[in-house]
Design an enzyme around this catalytic site. Structure first.
Site, mmCIF file in Angstrom:
data_model
loop_
_atom_site.group_PDB
_atom_site.id
_atom_site.type_symbol
_atom_site.label_atom_id
_atom_site.label_comp_id
_atom_site.label_asym_id
_atom_site.label_seq_id
_atom_site.Cartn_x
_atom_site.Cartn_y
_atom_site.Cartn_z
ATOM 1 N N GLU A 206 4.360 15.968 6.610
ATOM 2 C CA GLU A 206 4.304 16.460 5.225
ATOM 3 C C GLU A 206 3.743 15.312 4.399
ATOM 4 O O GLU A 206 4.466 14.358 4.107
ATOM 5 C CB GLU A 206 5.708 16.847 4.738
ATOM 6 C CG GLU A 206 6.391 17.949 5.535
ATOM 7 C CD GLU A 206 5.781 19.315 5.312
ATOM 8 O OE1 GLU A 206 5.084 19.500 4.293
ATOM 9 O OE2 GLU A 206 5.988 20.199 6.152
ATOM 10 N N CYS B 212 4.357 15.132 -4.386
ATOM 11 C CA CYS B 212 3.169 15.382 -3.548
ATOM 12 C C CYS B 212 2.352 16.553 -4.090
ATOM 13 O O CYS B 212 1.137 16.596 -3.899
ATOM 14 C CB CYS B 212 3.586 15.625 -2.115
ATOM 15 S SG CYS B 212 4.919 16.803 -1.964
HETATM 16 P P1 NAP Z 1 5.038 5.931 2.600
HETATM 17 O O1 NAP Z 1 4.706 4.598 2.100
HETATM 18 O O2 NAP Z 1 4.122 6.568 3.582
HETATM 19 O O3 NAP Z 1 6.513 5.790 3.248
HETATM 20 C C1 NAP Z 1 7.180 6.908 3.747
HETATM 21 C C2 NAP Z 1 8.186 6.444 4.792
HETATM 22 O O4 NAP Z 1 7.480 5.894 5.902
HETATM 23 C C3 NAP Z 1 9.124 5.350 4.292
HETATM 24 O O5 NAP Z 1 10.402 5.544 4.852
HETATM 25 C C4 NAP Z 1 8.486 4.093 4.857
HETATM 26 O O6 NAP Z 1 9.380 3.024 5.034
HETATM 27 C C5 NAP Z 1 8.018 4.612 6.204
HETATM 28 N N1 NAP Z 1 6.976 3.798 6.829
HETATM 29 C C6 NAP Z 1 5.991 3.105 6.223
HETATM 30 N N2 NAP Z 1 5.232 2.486 7.173
HETATM 31 C C7 NAP Z 1 5.762 2.814 8.376
HETATM 32 C C8 NAP Z 1 5.440 2.491 9.731
HETATM 33 N N3 NAP Z 1 4.406 1.718 10.040
HETATM 34 N N4 NAP Z 1 6.215 3.005 10.716
HETATM 35 C C9 NAP Z 1 7.258 3.813 10.440
HETATM 36 N N5 NAP Z 1 7.617 4.142 9.177
HETATM 37 C C10 NAP Z 1 6.868 3.657 8.159
HETATM 38 O O7 NAP Z 1 5.255 6.974 1.417
HETATM 39 P P2 NAP Z 1 6.075 6.805 0.065
HETATM 40 O O8 NAP Z 1 5.327 5.886 -0.830
HETATM 41 O O9 NAP Z 1 7.499 6.528 0.352
HETATM 42 O O10 NAP Z 1 6.002 8.293 -0.515
HETATM 43 C C11 NAP Z 1 4.920 8.777 -1.220
HETATM 44 C C12 NAP Z 1 4.014 9.605 -0.340
HETATM 45 O O11 NAP Z 1 4.736 10.665 0.271
HETATM 46 C C13 NAP Z 1 2.912 10.270 -1.161
HETATM 47 O O12 NAP Z 1 1.709 10.204 -0.436
HETATM 48 C C14 NAP Z 1 3.402 11.700 -1.276
HETATM 49 O O13 NAP Z 1 2.387 12.635 -1.516
HETATM 50 C C15 NAP Z 1 4.050 11.905 0.054
HETATM 51 N N6 NAP Z 1 4.999 13.013 0.006
HETATM 52 C C16 NAP Z 1 4.694 14.177 0.645
HETATM 53 C C17 NAP Z 1 5.567 15.262 0.563
HETATM 54 C C18 NAP Z 1 5.284 16.574 1.246
HETATM 55 O O14 NAP Z 1 6.216 17.350 1.397
HETATM 56 N N7 NAP Z 1 4.066 16.860 1.632
HETATM 57 C C19 NAP Z 1 6.730 15.140 -0.181
HETATM 58 C C20 NAP Z 1 7.005 13.933 -0.806
HETATM 59 C C21 NAP Z 1 6.137 12.875 -0.706
HETATM 60 P P3 NAP Z 1 9.478 1.843 3.935
HETATM 61 O O15 NAP Z 1 9.948 2.474 2.685
HETATM 62 O O16 NAP Z 1 10.439 0.925 4.552
HETATM 63 O O17 NAP Z 1 8.094 1.284 3.811
#
Ligand code: NAP
Length: 475
Positions: A248, A282
């Site tokens: 997602e 998102c």
């Molecule tokens: P993110 O930076 O991709 O992080 C999401 C999760 O992934 C966090 O728990 C993060 O941990 C973890 N993570 C990061 N790098 C990783 C790796 N190499 N290996 C394993 N896990 C890793 O996203 P965000 O900034 O938290 O959230 C915003 C994004 O989420 C936006 O792009 C938004 O559009 C998207 N989103 C999508 C939906 C949907 O339903 N489609 C809903 C909500 C949000 P850390 O925090 O420790 O870095």
């Protein structure tokens, strides 16, 4: 609120020597210190999830449903506490935090109902000669241990969208919440243990994202469900091996305002859809396409309503728009808006920061190849453009690598059906903004925005294996 938080390891609260700080995105004050999981703890959590699965797979529909319903009631009971924690750790306004808490309670309630409805099918197999007396029945079996990794922007309900269907399906689950917002998921862990979930079947492991990659690679997990950014999501899919993967991811959602749209209503909804949670949703509106004939009055309404938003401390009841999650998000937004302005765009309001807050910003005359238009801003910035007919509007909306949801304001049936057929998204919302979501609807993206669907019934399908029993009744 307590200041020291342990992690949850297979139902056991564990404090580690390596705590990290959770700070308020609004004023950087210390919210809490949280135990961080090491690789060894993660390995232990997977072992426990494998054992936990032997318990959860044998729970009856009634037992799974009862645990979920109890959890739903407990979330409702602790809603004010949860909303406050959420507002503190994520910077979400207290009013929006209450809405998310109510939604999370509902997510568990729906899961408790779906847990009883995981049915199967009767299939006659006697369609060909020699198959007389044969029929089949199908049944969905739980897949096994599930790994969920979640983002910061909905720190409770998006965790609920992984945990609740996993329990409903009969799976164990390990959650790695976002490092900036781990607290709501830890409270949820507490609620689930009190609700009677077998302890081994749930772990909540705050951890550095990069360290969690070992769990993504681990083939003891049978499903990896990720919500977060596109870059991270697609990369993790490439290392996930043979397990099932649900993604997602992000977007730059479009709203289309046709010539017969009720302008006042559409403008009101677009302001909320663009700037709620400071644009960190998102399916936040990033692009609005307005029919030429109503462009001027619509944009006036949009600007006036946007200027009326109250910016400030997310804990204050009157605040509409709070901070971005951290300083780098504010700096990124500033840089992208500056790039657009330097390339000929005009800001009708906003385009400035106030500390941790970025002002709700409306941009026009933006080239579609600029970052504020074609990449995910994830901040309170919206780009407005014009169109002369619905086919052109659909083409403009589709000119994106993303495809989560789109909103279309029209009373023209032909335009509505064209939009439904041709928009390249997971969901089209008619006469509302793309930001509309209720928790039982199928939800997910196409193109770069993801893979698979959430919404309890659909997530349960992803989290179960369909098996056939072919019967020869005349042997
Ligand atoms: P993110 O930076 O991709 O992080 C999401 C999760 O992934 C966090 O728990 C993060 O941990 C973890 N993570 C990061 N790098 C990783 C790796 N190499 N290996 C394993 N896990 C890793 O996203 P965000 O900034 O938290 O959230 C915003 C994004 O989420 C936006 O792009 C938004 O559009 C998207 N989103 C999508 C939906 C949907 O339903 N489609 C809903 C909500 C949000 P850390 O925090 O420790 O870095």
């Amino acid at each position: 609120m307590k200041k020291q938080w342990d992690l949850l390891l297979g139902g056991r609260w564990v404090s580690t020597e390596d705590p990290f700080e959770v700070r308020s995105p609004y004023d950087n004050s210390l919210v809490a210190e949280v135990s961080r999981a090491s690789s060894a703890r993660m390995d232990e959590a997977v072992d426990l999830a494998v054992n936990g699965f032997e318990l959860t797979r044998n729970l009856s529909s009634y037992e799974r449903s009862r645990i979920l319903e109890t959890a739903s009631s407990a979330i409702a009971h602790r809603s004010e506490e949860l909303a406050k924690i959420m507002s503190l750790e994520s910077g979400k306004t207290i009013r929006d935090a209450r809405v998310e808490t109510a939604r999370a309670s509902n997510t568990f309630k729906i899961a408790s109902e779906e847990a009883k409805r995981i049915g199967g099918e009767y299939i006659s197999l006697d369609w060909i000669e020699g198959s007389k007396g044969r029929f089949g029945i199908t049944r969905r079996f739980p897949l096994g241990p599930v790994l969920g990794i979640t983002p910061f922007n909905f720190p409770l309900n998006l965790v609920a969208h992984k945990v609740a269907p996993a329990i409903a399906a009969g799976n164990s689950i390990v959650i790695k919440p976002a490092s900036s917002t781990p607290l709501c998921s830890l409270v949820l862990g507490e609620i689930l243990l009190e609700a009677g979930l077998p302890p081994e079947s749930i772990s909540v492991l705050p951890a550095k994202g990069s360290l969690a990659e070992t769990m993504v690679r681990d083939d003891r997990f049978k499903l990896f469900t990720f919500t977060g950014s596109c870059d991270v999501g697609w990369r993790l899919k490439s290392i996930a091996g043979k397990k099932r993967v649900t993604l997602e991811l992000g977007g730059n959602a479009a709203a289309i305002v046709d010539e017969d749209a009720p302008l006042e209503v559409a403008a009101e909804k677009c302001v909320r859809g663009s700037f709620a949670n400071a644009g960190q949703i998102c399916i936040s509106i990033q692009r609005i396409f307005v029919h030429n004939s109503v462009y001027e009055p619509f944009i006036q309404m949009l600007v006036t309503k946007t200027k009326g938003l109250v910016l400030g401390n997310p804990l204050e009841e009157r605040t509409d728009v709070g901070p971005l999650i951290d300083g780098s998000a504010v700096e990124k937004t500033e840089a992208w808006v500056k790039e657009a302005l330097a390339s000929g765009a005009r800001a009708l309001t906003g385009a400035a920061r106030r500390g941790s807050i970025y002002e709700p910003t409306i941009l026009v005359d933006v080239r579609p190849d600029l970052k504020v238009s074609c990449c995910e801003v994830f901040a309170p910035v919206v780009v407005v453009d014009r169109f002369s007919n619905i086919v052109e509007a659909i083409a403009k909306a589709n000119d994106s690598t993303f495809g989560l949801q789109a909103g279309v304001f029209t009373h023209n049936l032909d335009a509505a059906m064209k939009a439904f057929e041709l928009l390249e998204v997971g969901g089209v919302v008619l006469n509302d903004v793309p930001t509309y979501r209720v928790d039982h609807m199928p939800y997910g993206g196409v193109k770069d925005s993801g893979l698979g669907r959430e919404g309890l019934k659909y997530a349960i399908e992803e989290m179960t294996e369909l098996k056939l029993l072919a019967v020869n009744s005349k042997s």
